[in-house]
Design a protein around this motif. Structure first.
Motif, PDB file in Angstrom:
ATOM      1  N   ALA A 464     -73.371   2.596   1.867  1.00  0.00           N
ATOM      2  CA  ALA A 464     -73.393   1.977   0.418  1.00  0.00           C
ATOM      3  C   ALA A 464     -73.525   3.130  -0.606  1.00  0.00           C
ATOM      4  CB  ALA A 464     -74.611   0.856   0.273  1.00  0.00           C
ATOM      5  N   LYS A 465     -74.039   4.211  -0.489  1.00  0.00           N
ATOM      6  CA  LYS A 465     -74.218   5.215  -1.370  1.00  0.00           C
ATOM      7  C   LYS A 465     -72.759   5.858  -1.686  1.00  0.00           C
ATOM      8  CE  LYS A 465     -79.060   6.960   0.038  1.00  0.00           C
ATOM      9  NZ  LYS A 465     -79.623   7.884   0.776  1.00  0.00           N
ATOM     10  N   LEU A 466     -71.910   5.753  -0.768  1.00  0.00           N
ATOM     11  CA  LEU A 466     -70.520   6.177  -1.012  1.00  0.00           C
ATOM     12  C   LEU A 466     -69.635   5.470  -1.580  1.00  0.00           C
ATOM     13  CD1 LEU A 466     -70.045   7.939   2.810  1.00  0.00           C
ATOM     14  CD2 LEU A 466     -70.932   8.784   0.736  1.00  0.00           C
ATOM     15  N   LEU A 467     -70.139   4.132  -1.624  1.00  0.00           N
ATOM     16  CA  LEU A 467     -69.034   3.271  -2.439  1.00  0.00           C
ATOM     17  C   LEU A 467     -68.930   3.385  -3.813  1.00  0.00           C
ATOM     18  CD1 LEU A 467     -70.266  -0.441  -1.075  1.00  0.00           C
ATOM     19  CD2 LEU A 467     -68.271   1.092  -0.253  1.00  0.00           C
ATOM     20  N   ARG A 468     -67.576   3.667  -4.428  1.00  0.00           N
ATOM     21  CA  ARG A 468     -67.443   4.034  -5.656  1.00  0.00           C
ATOM     22  C   ARG A 468     -67.138   2.878  -6.483  1.00  0.00           C
ATOM     23  NH1 ARG A 468     -69.930   7.872  -4.134  1.00  0.00           N
ATOM     24  NH2 ARG A 468     -69.119   9.731  -3.785  1.00  0.00           N
ATOM     25  N   TYR A 469     -67.650   1.710  -6.303  1.00  0.00           N
ATOM     26  CA  TYR A 469     -67.355   0.587  -6.908  1.00  0.00           C
ATOM     27  C   TYR A 469     -68.479  -0.383  -6.606  1.00  0.00           C
ATOM     28  CZ  TYR A 469     -65.624  -1.370  -2.610  1.00  0.00           C
ATOM     29  OH  TYR A 469     -65.822  -1.893  -1.268  1.00  0.00           O
ATOM     30  N   LYS A 470     -68.647  -1.456  -7.304  1.00  0.00           N
ATOM     31  CA  LYS A 470     -69.639  -2.300  -7.272  1.00  0.00           C
ATOM     32  C   LYS A 470     -69.305  -3.582  -6.425  1.00  0.00           C
ATOM     33  CE  LYS A 470     -73.040  -5.336  -9.855  1.00  0.00           C
ATOM     34  NZ  LYS A 470     -74.192  -5.013  -8.795  1.00  0.00           N
ATOM     35  N   PRO A 471     -69.711  -3.938  -5.231  1.00  0.00           N
ATOM     36  CA  PRO A 471     -69.312  -4.866  -4.586  1.00  0.00           C
ATOM     37  C   PRO A 471     -69.506  -6.229  -5.035  1.00  0.00           C
ATOM     38  CG  PRO A 471     -70.598  -3.382  -3.080  1.00  0.00           C
ATOM     39  CD  PRO A 471     -70.846  -3.076  -4.804  1.00  0.00           C
ATOM     40  N   THR A 472     -68.281  -6.985  -5.120  1.00  0.00           N
ATOM     41  CA  THR A 472     -68.261  -8.495  -5.547  1.00  0.00           C
ATOM     42  C   THR A 472     -68.074  -9.476  -4.267  1.00  0.00           C
ATOM     43  OG1 THR A 472     -66.130  -8.036  -6.181  1.00  0.00           O
ATOM     44  CG2 THR A 472     -67.894  -7.783  -7.711  1.00  0.00           C
ATOM     45  N   VAL A 473     -68.244 -10.636  -4.633  1.00  0.00           N
ATOM     46  CA  VAL A 473     -68.057 -11.455  -3.309  1.00  0.00           C
ATOM     47  C   VAL A 473     -66.670 -12.002  -3.553  1.00  0.00           C
ATOM     48  CG1 VAL A 473     -68.784 -13.921  -2.749  1.00  0.00           C
ATOM     49  CG2 VAL A 473     -70.423 -12.568  -3.559  1.00  0.00           C
ATOM     50  N   PRO A 474     -65.795 -11.899  -2.338  1.00  0.00           N
ATOM     51  CA  PRO A 474     -64.458 -12.202  -2.325  1.00  0.00           C
ATOM     52  C   PRO A 474     -64.287 -13.629  -2.383  1.00  0.00           C
ATOM     53  CG  PRO A 474     -65.135 -10.798  -0.467  1.00  0.00           C
ATOM     54  CD  PRO A 474     -66.229 -11.254  -1.055  1.00  0.00           C
ATOM     55  N   GLU A 475     -63.142 -14.043  -3.084  1.00  0.00           N
ATOM     56  CA  GLU A 475     -62.941 -15.354  -3.154  1.00  0.00           C
ATOM     57  C   GLU A 475     -62.989 -16.321  -2.315  1.00  0.00           C
ATOM     58  OE1 GLU A 475     -59.385 -18.095  -5.323  1.00  0.00           O
ATOM     59  OE2 GLU A 475     -59.084 -15.766  -5.380  1.00  0.00           O
ATOM     60  N   LYS A 476     -62.530 -16.059  -0.927  1.00  0.00           N
ATOM     61  CA  LYS A 476     -62.512 -16.598   0.113  1.00  0.00           C
ATOM     62  C   LYS A 476     -63.625 -16.551   1.029  1.00  0.00           C
ATOM     63  CE  LYS A 476     -57.423 -17.010   0.167  1.00  0.00           C
ATOM     64  NZ  LYS A 476     -56.185 -16.658   1.178  1.00  0.00           N
ATOM     65  N   ALA A 477     -64.568 -15.868   0.480  1.00  0.00           N
ATOM     66  CA  ALA A 477     -66.044 -15.769   1.433  1.00  0.00           C
ATOM     67  C   ALA A 477     -66.861 -16.744   1.451  1.00  0.00           C
ATOM     68  CB  ALA A 477     -66.567 -14.286   1.109  1.00  0.00           C
ATOM     69  N   VAL A 478     -67.736 -17.063   2.380  1.00  0.00           N
ATOM     70  CA  VAL A 478     -68.758 -17.895   2.314  1.00  0.00           C
ATOM     71  C   VAL A 478     -70.233 -17.527   2.639  1.00  0.00           C
ATOM     72  CG1 VAL A 478     -67.018 -19.885   3.141  1.00  0.00           C
ATOM     73  CG2 VAL A 478     -68.344 -18.528   4.812  1.00  0.00           C
ATOM     74  N   GLU A 479     -71.161 -17.891   2.044  1.00  0.00           N
ATOM     75  CA  GLU A 479     -72.404 -17.210   2.222  1.00  0.00           C
ATOM     76  C   GLU A 479     -72.960 -17.695   3.529  1.00  0.00           C
ATOM     77  OE1 GLU A 479     -76.706 -16.883   0.164  1.00  0.00           O
ATOM     78  OE2 GLU A 479     -75.472 -18.481  -0.775  1.00  0.00           O
ATOM     79  N   ILE A 480     -73.484 -16.793   4.211  1.00  0.00           N
ATOM     80  CA  ILE A 480     -74.057 -17.072   5.457  1.00  0.00           C
ATOM     81  C   ILE A 480     -75.607 -16.630   5.467  1.00  0.00           C
ATOM     82  CG2 ILE A 480     -71.991 -16.752   6.883  1.00  0.00           C
ATOM     83  CD1 ILE A 480     -73.116 -13.931   7.668  1.00  0.00           C
ATOM     84  N   CYS A 481     -76.465 -17.109   6.180  1.00  0.00           N
ATOM     85  CA  CYS A 481     -77.990 -17.091   6.306  1.00  0.00           C
ATOM     86  C   CYS A 481     -78.067 -17.570   7.612  1.00  0.00           C
ATOM     87  CB  CYS A 481     -78.465 -17.674   5.027  1.00  0.00           C
ATOM     88  SG  CYS A 481     -78.403 -19.377   5.072  1.00  0.00           S
TER      89      CYS A 481
END
Length: 541
Positions: A464-481
């Protein structure tokens, strides 16, 4: 330990000697308990001109921290050469040595006086057709009492796996390019997990990989950073280093194993949380079953042969292994079995239970489509593992040391190498038993679930330290828990989830990530491993 600098150890698609198996039609199979291989194409087998695979070149053969005088003598004997080693009897080799006892085990964390904080779990109204809602964002981590102890050395390969992007970082475009390799995309935002599925994995590899990440979030609330990963659930690494003269342009792909020619990021395999299709319980429970069986049948009473059982179809090296069975008056000291899938399925894999394999003095590990899940189960029996060298590496194999945790077997003459190892071991029971005990102690202590979770946390944090952007939830993604996965599950799938569920927040700090290997350390590791392999080859004559 084995790292990206060197070709790795083994692990094929599913396992071999360690887990109940599944029909050969689908995947590589485990010996007495494993599963068949994915059909993503077999990776070519790399060989050294000397006849030895580079699989072991990453093993850590340190002079410091070996753990006991006895282990040092075993390694020293291998390094010194054949005749001196063979001429040593048990009494002269042992001398005034100190055995490694439980008191010298690596402790995962310091004792905490804080009472464990339970994590809520409920499936609510189970008669409702609607899946349970995921609870709110996890709270902040509990205050802990100072930094944890240093993590095992195989954690240092986290730095190697992420090295291609260390300077330039990882862009959203690079992650998107990984999509063609991925089975799913997992995004964590604010402590909540979301998945976009691209293709179904074999059996439930994807399901239990995702489940493991959810348990990490439960165990260390507030510690898992926002991230965006592409995960491949097949076996051989696919991101070829040769295709990317500029390494940072390679797509970051998480998967269970790799070899020296690939840039994939290695992640713990799904079976740590259970493999319901083949009747394998989560790692903690399986370790306890194997321990009990190992105590029931002590090493001297075990059958004095090398054992392997699994599916040989489609794997040249496994067909070579089949030739090691007794035939035409030739005894190779091996008992190699082909798994009968129809029979195994009909009797519920009762004859393929992992603990039952502890009745042999020696266990054989051999790759399949790539590394094999069976690796950890094979090592757990206190029986010395005869490890057929291989280019594939997973997180476990990177921590193994030739001559300490396993006996290397030359893949260019497997039967001859196995026969010698068994003969030598039966004539030197004290020394060879130590190798079996050291291998088992490694998987029990340094591959405990405490360390598996810490490995995941450190890997995802460094990524995560290497990501050069802020992650966002993809449109087709579903939450899991945990609730959305466990509540609808049934049968063994639900059992594995309930058995491996994290029920308390960690009241301690994770272990401390050690630094990368220096070039000098990497060179020393390679040279020592090569010397051990060379001297074993000289011993065989």
């Amino acid at each position: 330990m084995k790292g990206t600098v060197f070709p790795a150890m083994s692990s094929g698609e599913q396992d071999e000697e360690g887990a109940p198996l599944v029909p050969p039609a689908t995947e590589e199979i485990a010996e007495e308990g494993g599963a068949p291989p994915c059909k993503d194409g077999d990776a070519p087998v790399a060989r050294l001109p000397t006849g030895w695979s580079l699989s072991s070149l990453g093993a850590v053969l340190r002079t410091r921290g070996v753990g006991s005088v006895m282990v040092g003598l075993v390694l020293l004997a291998l390094l010194l050469g054949a005749r001196r080693w063979i001429d040593l009897d048990a009494s002269s080799l042992l001398g005034n040595t100190v055995s490694i006892g439980a008191g010298q085990r690596r402790r995962h964390h310091s004792n905490s006086t804080a009472p464990p904080v339970p994590i809520a779990f409920t499936c609510g109204n189970q008669t409702s057709p609607q899946p349970p809602k995921c609870p709110g964002t996890p709270g902040p981590p509990l205050p802990a009492g100072g930094p944890g102890p240093s993590c095992p050395d195989y954690f240092r390969y986290i730095h190697d796996d992420l090295r291609p992007w260390r300077d330039a970082g990882i862009t959203r475009e690079a992650v998107e390019r990984a999509r063609r390799h991925a089975y799913f995309r997992l995004v964590v935002v604010g402590g909540r997990a979301y998945v976009e599925t691209y293709q179904r994995a074999y059996q439930t590899r994807d399901v239990f990989t995702q489940w493991g990440i959810l348990q990490l979030i439960r165990r260390y609330p507030g510690r898992v950073p926002d991230l965006d990963i592409m995960f491949a659930c097949d076996d051989p690494g696919q991101v070829r280093a040769a295709d990317f003269p500029t390494p940072s342009e390679a797509p970051p792909v998480f998967r269970y194993c790799k070899d020296a020619s690939t840039l994939d990021v290695v992640f713990p395999d799904w079976s740590f949380w259970g493999w319901p299709e083949v009747g394998i319980r989560p790692w903690t429970q399986m370790l306890e079953e194997v321990r009990q069986e190992s105590e029931r049948v002590r090493w001297p009473e075990r059958q004095p042969y090398a054992f392997w059982k699994g599916n040989p179809e489609g794997y040249r090296i496994r067909h070579e292994l089949l030739r090691c069975n007794p035939s035409n008056g030739q005894e190779w000291n091996a008992r190699i079995f082909t798994q009968n899938w129809n029979h195994a399925i009909q009797n519920g894999f009762k004859d393929s239970r992992i603990p039952k394999q502890c009745i042999y003095r020696y266990k054989v590990y051999v790759e399949g489509n790539a590394w094999s899940v069976s690796e950890k189960y094979i090592l757990a029996c206190d029986s010395p593992v005869l490890f057929i060298t291989t280019p594939f590496q997973d997180i476990l194999s990177r921590g193994l040391i030739a001559g300490k945790h396993y006996w290397p077997i030359n893949r260019e003459h497997v039967c001859k190498s196995i026969k010698f190892a068994v003969n030598w071991g039966n004539e030197h029971p004290t020394q060879v038993q130590l190798i079996g005990e050291q291998g088992s102690r490694f998987v029990r202590d340094e591959m405990s679930m405490d360390y598996i979770y810490d490995y995941m946390l450190h890997l995802l944090t460094e990524y995560a330290k290497l990501l050069r952007y802020k992650p966002t939830v993809p449109e087709k993604a579903v939450e899991i828990c945990t609730e959305s996965m466990a509540c609808p599950a049934q049968g063994l799938h639900r059992d594995c989830m309930m058995d491996s569920m994290e029920r308390h927040v960690a009241s301690f700090e994770p272990c401390t990530l050690p630094p990368p290997f220096t070039p000098e350390e990497a060179k020393e590791i390679a040279e020592r491993e090569t010397e051990v392999l060379r001297n074993v080859e000289n011993m065989e004559g």
